[in-house]
Design a protein around this motif. Sequence first.
Motif: not given
Length: 285
Positions: A180, A262, A239, A7-8, A4
Motif C-alpha cells: 500500500s 474494504d 490490500s 488506494s493500493s 487508508d
Amino acid sequence: MVSDQGSSLPSNSKPAPSKELTARVLSALVMVAIALLTAYWGGWPFALFWLAAGIAIMIEWTRMTAVEPRLPVQGVLAVGLAVLTALFLANASLSVFIAAGLLFLAAGTLLARGNGNRIWAASGFLYALPIVLVPPIVREHPELGILGLLWMFAVVWATDIAAYFTGRTFGGPKLCPPISPKKTWSGFMGGVVAAALGGVLVAWVGQKFGLGLPFGLLGTAVISVVASVASQIGDLGESALKRHCNVKDSSHLIPGHGGVMDRLDGFWAVCLIAAAVLSTIHSIP
C-alpha cells in the motif's frame, strides 16, 4: 479500512477529493448509526446485521478470487453462515455448532472446481466467520456485553480516522510500499495513539455507568494498542489480497469505501483480538 491514505492500486478516473471525502463521511455516518442501533437492540437484529456483513464479505472474497462455479459455492457458504447464526441464536451446543460449520465448509469447498478454487472457497468462508460470530458473542457475553462491543467499535474507528488524517497531514516514511504505497508510519502511529485513548475513554465512561471491562483501564489501554496494530495489519492483508487479484476495491457497494471487506478489514482483525480476550477470560479461574 484503516490508515487508508490512498488506494493500493491506481485508478484511471478519481472523483474530486472533496466529493470523495463527503461520500466517505456520509457513508460512514450511516454505517455507524446502523451498527450502534443494532448493537443497542442486541439479539437477532444485531446477529442478522453481522450475518449480512459476513455474507457480503464471503461473496466479495469469492468474486475477487474467481472461485468457480461461483454462484453454487456462494449459495452453499451463505446458507452455512446463516445456519451458524441460527444455531447461535438458538443456544445450540458447541458440538452441534462445530459439526454444522465443518459440514458447510466441506460442502462449499468440495463444490468448487480444482484445488485452487477449493482453497479460496474455504478461506472465504473462514474469513467471514469472525465477522458473523464474534460481535454477537461479545454483545451477549456477561463480562463484556455492549461495553465490550463499543470498545471494539471505538478502537477501529479511532484507528481509522486518526490514521487517515495524521497520515495525510504529516506524511513521512511509507509503512509498506509494496502493498500500500500511500500508507505512512505517521498514520500508523496516529492510529495506535488514538485507539489507546478511545479504548480507555470507553472503559472510563462505562465505569461511570456501573459497567466495566475485565482488565481495568491500564489493561484496556494495552489491549487497545494491540487491537489497533492488528487492525492495521488486517488492512494491509486485504490490500495484499487485492493486489494479488488485481482489483482496486473488493466491490463498489459502499460509496467512498468500496466494498464491505474494504470497510471491515480492520474490524475483522479486532474480532480476532476479541476472540482471544474471550479465551483469556474463560481461562482465568
